[in-house]
Design a protein around this motif. Structure first.
Motif, PDB file in Angstrom:
ATOM      1  N   GLN A 329       0.852  -1.187   0.000  1.00  9.32           N
ATOM      2  CA  GLN A 329       0.000   0.000   0.000  1.00  9.32           C
ATOM      3  C   GLN A 329       0.890   1.240   0.000  1.00  9.32           C
ATOM      4  OE1 GLN A 329      -2.471   0.352   3.468  1.00  9.32           O
ATOM      5  NE2 GLN A 329      -3.300   2.353   2.870  1.00  9.32           N
ATOM      6  N   ILE A 330       0.619   2.177  -0.908  1.00 10.37           N
ATOM      7  CA  ILE A 330       1.437   3.385  -1.063  1.00 10.37           C
ATOM      8  C   ILE A 330       0.567   4.604  -0.783  1.00 10.37           C
ATOM      9  CG2 ILE A 330       2.849   4.750  -2.635  1.00 10.37           C
ATOM     10  CD1 ILE A 330       3.509   2.195  -4.139  1.00 10.37           C
ATOM     11  N   ASP A 331       0.933   5.369   0.232  1.00  9.66           N
ATOM     12  CA  ASP A 331       0.234   6.606   0.599  1.00  9.66           C
ATOM     13  C   ASP A 331       1.233   7.767   0.539  1.00  9.66           C
ATOM     14  OD1 ASP A 331      -2.144   5.263   1.062  1.00  9.66           O
ATOM     15  OD2 ASP A 331      -1.629   4.851   3.150  1.00  9.66           O
ATOM     16  N   ILE A 332       1.527   8.214  -0.665  1.00 11.82           N
ATOM     17  CA  ILE A 332       2.482   9.296  -0.898  1.00 11.82           C
ATOM     18  C   ILE A 332       1.837  10.303  -1.829  1.00 11.82           C
ATOM     19  CG2 ILE A 332       4.781   9.915  -1.744  1.00 11.82           C
ATOM     20  CD1 ILE A 332       5.691   7.092  -1.140  1.00 11.82           C
ATOM     21  N   ALA A 333       1.893  11.572  -1.466  1.00 10.49           N
ATOM     22  CA  ALA A 333       1.299  12.623  -2.296  1.00 10.49           C
ATOM     23  C   ALA A 333       1.984  12.667  -3.656  1.00 10.49           C
ATOM     24  CB  ALA A 333       1.431  13.968  -1.594  1.00 10.49           C
ATOM     25  N   PRO A 334       1.218  12.756  -4.755  1.00  9.32           N
ATOM     26  CA  PRO A 334       1.826  12.740  -6.105  1.00  9.32           C
ATOM     27  C   PRO A 334       2.796  13.887  -6.338  1.00  9.32           C
ATOM     28  CG  PRO A 334      -0.547  12.366  -6.213  1.00  9.32           C
ATOM     29  CD  PRO A 334      -0.242  12.793  -4.810  1.00  9.32           C
ATOM     30  N   GLU A 335       2.543  15.045  -5.715  1.00 13.35           N
ATOM     31  CA  GLU A 335       3.403  16.206  -5.978  1.00 13.35           C
ATOM     32  C   GLU A 335       4.664  16.234  -5.116  1.00 13.35           C
ATOM     33  OE1 GLU A 335       0.582  17.244  -2.664  1.00 13.35           O
ATOM     34  OE2 GLU A 335       0.463  16.248  -4.622  1.00 13.35           O
ATOM     35  N   GLU A 378       9.708  20.574   8.121  1.00 20.88           N
ATOM     36  CA  GLU A 378      10.930  21.390   8.153  1.00 20.88           C
ATOM     37  C   GLU A 378      11.900  21.011   7.040  1.00 20.88           C
ATOM     38  OE1 GLU A 378      12.593  21.073  11.994  1.00 20.88           O
ATOM     39  OE2 GLU A 378      10.950  22.115  13.012  1.00 20.88           O
ATOM     40  N   GLN A 379      11.410  21.050   5.814  1.00 19.83           N
ATOM     41  CA  GLN A 379      12.224  20.808   4.617  1.00 19.83           C
ATOM     42  C   GLN A 379      12.838  19.405   4.600  1.00 19.83           C
ATOM     43  OE1 GLN A 379      12.213  23.142   2.172  1.00 19.83           O
ATOM     44  NE2 GLN A 379      10.814  24.228   3.540  1.00 19.83           N
ATOM     45  N   THR A 380      12.206  18.485   5.311  1.00 18.48           N
ATOM     46  CA  THR A 380      12.677  17.101   5.326  1.00 18.48           C
ATOM     47  C   THR A 380      11.498  16.173   5.070  1.00 18.48           C
ATOM     48  OG1 THR A 380      14.444  17.636   6.892  1.00 18.48           O
ATOM     49  CG2 THR A 380      13.822  15.320   6.687  1.00 18.48           C
ATOM     50  N   VAL A 381      11.710  15.206   4.178  1.00 19.98           N
ATOM     51  CA  VAL A 381      10.695  14.203   3.871  1.00 19.98           C
ATOM     52  C   VAL A 381      11.043  12.926   4.628  1.00 19.98           C
ATOM     53  CG1 VAL A 381       9.621  12.816   2.063  1.00 19.98           C
ATOM     54  CG2 VAL A 381      10.242  15.195   1.602  1.00 19.98           C
ATOM     55  N   THR A 382      10.073  12.407   5.373  1.00 22.09           N
ATOM     56  CA  THR A 382      10.254  11.153   6.106  1.00 22.09           C
ATOM     57  C   THR A 382       9.419  10.081   5.427  1.00 22.09           C
ATOM     58  OG1 THR A 382      10.600  12.332   8.191  1.00 22.09           O
ATOM     59  CG2 THR A 382      10.052   9.995   8.322  1.00 22.09           C
ATOM     60  N   LEU A 383      10.094   9.111   4.852  1.00 22.10           N
ATOM     61  CA  LEU A 383       9.434   7.990   4.185  1.00 22.10           C
ATOM     62  C   LEU A 383       9.441   6.798   5.137  1.00 22.10           C
ATOM     63  CD1 LEU A 383       8.213   6.620   1.677  1.00 22.10           C
ATOM     64  CD2 LEU A 383      10.561   6.101   0.939  1.00 22.10           C
ATOM     65  N   ARG A 384       8.239   6.239   5.384  1.00 24.76           N
ATOM     66  CA  ARG A 384       8.100   5.095   6.286  1.00 24.76           C
ATOM     67  C   ARG A 384       7.739   3.860   5.472  1.00 24.76           C
ATOM     68  NH1 ARG A 384       6.264   9.568   8.923  1.00 24.76           N
ATOM     69  NH2 ARG A 384       6.968   9.855  11.088  1.00 24.76           N
ATOM     70  N   VAL A 385       8.529   2.818   5.658  1.00 27.30           N
ATOM     71  CA  VAL A 385       8.260   1.518   5.026  1.00 27.30           C
ATOM     72  C   VAL A 385       8.043   0.535   6.174  1.00 27.30           C
ATOM     73  CG1 VAL A 385       9.109  -0.266   3.473  1.00 27.30           C
ATOM     74  CG2 VAL A 385       9.719   2.139   3.066  1.00 27.30           C
ATOM     75  N   LEU A 445       8.085  -4.263  11.761  1.00 25.71           N
ATOM     76  CA  LEU A 445       9.289  -3.453  11.663  1.00 25.71           C
ATOM     77  C   LEU A 445       9.018  -2.256  10.771  1.00 25.71           C
ATOM     78  CD1 LEU A 445      12.363  -3.201  12.300  1.00 25.71           C
ATOM     79  CD2 LEU A 445      12.771  -4.444  10.162  1.00 25.71           C
ATOM     80  N   MET A 446       9.527  -1.092  11.165  1.00 30.51           N
ATOM     81  CA  MET A 446       9.323   0.136  10.399  1.00 30.51           C
ATOM     82  C   MET A 446      10.671   0.779  10.127  1.00 30.51           C
ATOM     83  SD  MET A 446       6.810   3.373  11.149  1.00 30.51           S
ATOM     84  CE  MET A 446       7.434   3.572  12.821  1.00 30.51           C
ATOM     85  N   ALA A 447      10.928   1.079   8.850  1.00 34.23           N
ATOM     86  CA  ALA A 447      12.135   1.782   8.432  1.00 34.23           C
ATOM     87  C   ALA A 447      11.767   3.230   8.115  1.00 34.23           C
ATOM     88  CB  ALA A 447      12.770   1.113   7.219  1.00 34.23           C
ATOM     89  N   LEU A 448      12.527   4.175   8.662  1.00 36.39           N
ATOM     90  CA  LEU A 448      12.306   5.598   8.429  1.00 36.39           C
ATOM     91  C   LEU A 448      13.484   6.152   7.641  1.00 36.39           C
ATOM     92  CD1 LEU A 448      10.840   4.897  11.298  1.00 36.39           C
ATOM     93  CD2 LEU A 448      10.638   7.376  11.466  1.00 36.39           C
ATOM     94  N   ILE A 449      13.190   6.710   6.475  1.00 32.32           N
ATOM     95  CA  ILE A 449      14.210   7.311   5.622  1.00 32.32           C
ATOM     96  C   ILE A 449      13.927   8.802   5.548  1.00 32.32           C
ATOM     97  CG2 ILE A 449      15.281   7.320   3.341  1.00 32.32           C
ATOM     98  CD1 ILE A 449      14.195   4.506   2.938  1.00 32.32           C
ATOM     99  N   ARG A 450      14.869   9.607   6.001  1.00 32.09           N
ATOM    100  CA  ARG A 450      14.715  11.063   5.957  1.00 32.09           C
ATOM    101  C   ARG A 450      15.620  11.629   4.871  1.00 32.09           C
ATOM    102  NH1 ARG A 450      14.397   9.929  11.541  1.00 32.09           N
ATOM    103  NH2 ARG A 450      12.417  10.647  12.455  1.00 32.09           N
TER     104      ARG A 450
END
Length: 467
Positions: A329-335, A378-385, A445-450
């Motif tokens: 499941q992918i919940d990421i804004a297209p823009e 704050e100008q950082t994107v946090t991607l959670r997998v 398990l959750m991976a956070l990529i900033r």
């Protein structure tokens, strides 16, 4: 290994007690030394010069009072008036009658004033009065009596102002103190600047940048020797890193040829289809392991550009979404766009999804459910997998990015190299990001990529925009 060492260093820094930097410690110590030296010189000046001069000045005033009193006693009325006028004109000394209603303030405001008053009283007699002002007029007033009549002898404070005023020497002392502190700051900076450069260079070497070089022509012999030793150490580490990468790449490359021959020999010489399939799977697994070695030995380089995160995530998840045993499941804004390397970020997401497929199956089922979501702050994107599997014990989370590490019992049967998450951590770091692992409160398990948020407009199609 680098991620584990960085985490250990961060934990050590958190345990480290609060303290001043070396610059401020040096500055404060030099400042205290200068302050103590100034106080010592001031006390020495008071003992050997200041107080003796005050006492000598008091003796001169007492002599002037005694002479004036003797002259008035032995002169007639007409000569007395002339004498008083002469003292006022030439010596700036006025003699006035002491009226019973006079209001005066004693000359005892400071320790030295008290010393001077005591010296005058001791020389002129117990009935002497020393005042700093009489009826609102300031000066040095000395009260004495002549044949039962009381008089005031008024002198200008300028006679003793240089000793008792204190304004001039206080100004000089404050000026010298300020200049001493400026000199202490300059000296502390001069002493600590080479150490500061060494600290910055050591931090860069810790991050894997071995190109930092310190000045080997420094004037101080000790600093020059430290800089030369550091440069030699950085050069040796750089050579070791290059040799390691070349060795891994060479070994991995050389193994490809015999593997290709084994694959061909298996297809041609093994008649049993099941045995042939198992041997081909083993050869494919060895080939995958070699590919992991090559990825880990790849130089630390990233071609940063503006990337559409949602499109990249869907492209990476497409092969996994086609499997029957996996749901993504992918919940990421297209823009939403980030700054990163397209190839490397795809490899990161692929490794995380593959890791989830192997170890993140939902308990009681044969299906792995993974959710990918992104937030901006704050100008950082946090991607959670995140998967919905059994998770990892908290004490083992820090070891997940260690090379060749496979910790728990569920992973001991795995046939991988243990390099997947180590490669992910290395790649994210090269792109200027941060990778963290944790257990989700609801399980898994959750991976956070900033990664840095891309604020500029995306590049036109077909062109790669570099940052």
């Amino acid at each position: 290994m680098n991620a584990a060492l960085e985490q250990e260093a961060e934990q050590a820094s958190r345990r480290r007690p609060f303290g001043f930097s070396l610059f401020w410690r040096t500055f404060f110590l030099i400042g205290l030394l200068l302050l103590g030296s100034s106080i010592g010189w001031y006390q020495l000046f008071r003992t050997l010069e200041y107080e003796p001069r005050v006492i000598d000045n008091a003796r001169q005033v007492a002599s002037l009072v005694n002479l004036s009193r003797a002259a008035l006693i032995h002169s007639d009325a007409i000569a007395r008036i002339s004498l008083i006028k002469t003292l006022a004109d030439q010596e700036k000394v006025r003699i006035l009658p002491h009226e019973p209603g006079d209001k005066f303030d004693l000359f005892t405001q400071t320790e030295l004033e008290r010393r001077m008053s005591g010296e005058l009283i001791a020389r002129l007699g117990p009935g002497t009065v020393v005042a700093g002002s009489v009826n609102g007029e300031t000066g040095l007033w000395v009260g004495f009596s002549i044949e039962g009549d009381s008089y005031w002898l008024l002198m200008d404070r300028s006679r003793i102002g240089a000793l008792l005023g204190g304004g001039a020497w206080l100004l000089w002392l404050a000026t010298l103190g300020a200049l001493s502190l400026l000199g202490a700051a300059a000296l502390a900076r001069l002493i600590n600047q080479p150490l500061r450069k060494l600290s910055v260079a050591a931090a860069r070497v810790r991050e894997g940048d071995y190109q930092e070089r310190l000045d080997e022509n420094a004037r101080a012999r000790e600093i020059r020797e430290v800089n030369v030793g550091f440069n030699r150490m950085a050069g040796q580490l750089s050579k070791i890193e290059r040799d390691r990468a070349e060795m891994l790449a060479g070994i991995s490359h050389d193994l490809r040829t015999p593997l290709a021959r084994l694959r061909l020999e298996t297809e041609m010489s093994v008649p049993d289809p099941e045995a042939r399939e198992l041997m081909a799977a083993d050869i494919a697994q060895v080939d995958t392991i070699i590919e992991k070695f090559l990825d880990y030995a790849r130089p630390d380089h990233a071609d940063l550009q503006v990337l559409p995160l949602a499109d990249l995530a869907r492209a990476c998840a497409q092969p996994f979404m086609a499997r029957e045993d996996m749901q993504v499941q992918i919940d990421i804004a297209p823009e939403l766009r980030v700054v990163g390397d397209e190839i490397e970020l795809s490899r990161v997401l692929g490794n995380l999804l593959e890791n989830a497929r192997r170890y993140g199956r939902t308990p009681g089922t044969e299906i792995t459910r993974v959710r990918m979501a992104a937030t901006v702050r704050e100008q950082t994107v946090t991607l959670r997998v995140r998967d919905h599997g059994p998770g990892v014990p908290p004490e083992l989370l820090a070891n997940l990015t260690r090379p060749f590490y496979r910790g728990d019992s569920a992973r001991t049967a795995a046939t991988g190299t243990g390099l997947g998450l180590a490669i992910v951590a290395k790649v994210v770091h090269n792109m200027g990001g941060v990778l963290e692992f944790g257990n989700s409160p609801s399980g898994g398990l959750m991976a956070l990529i900033r990664l840095p948020l891309a604020v500029e407009q995306p590049a036109p199609p077909g062109r790669r925009k570099k940052r």
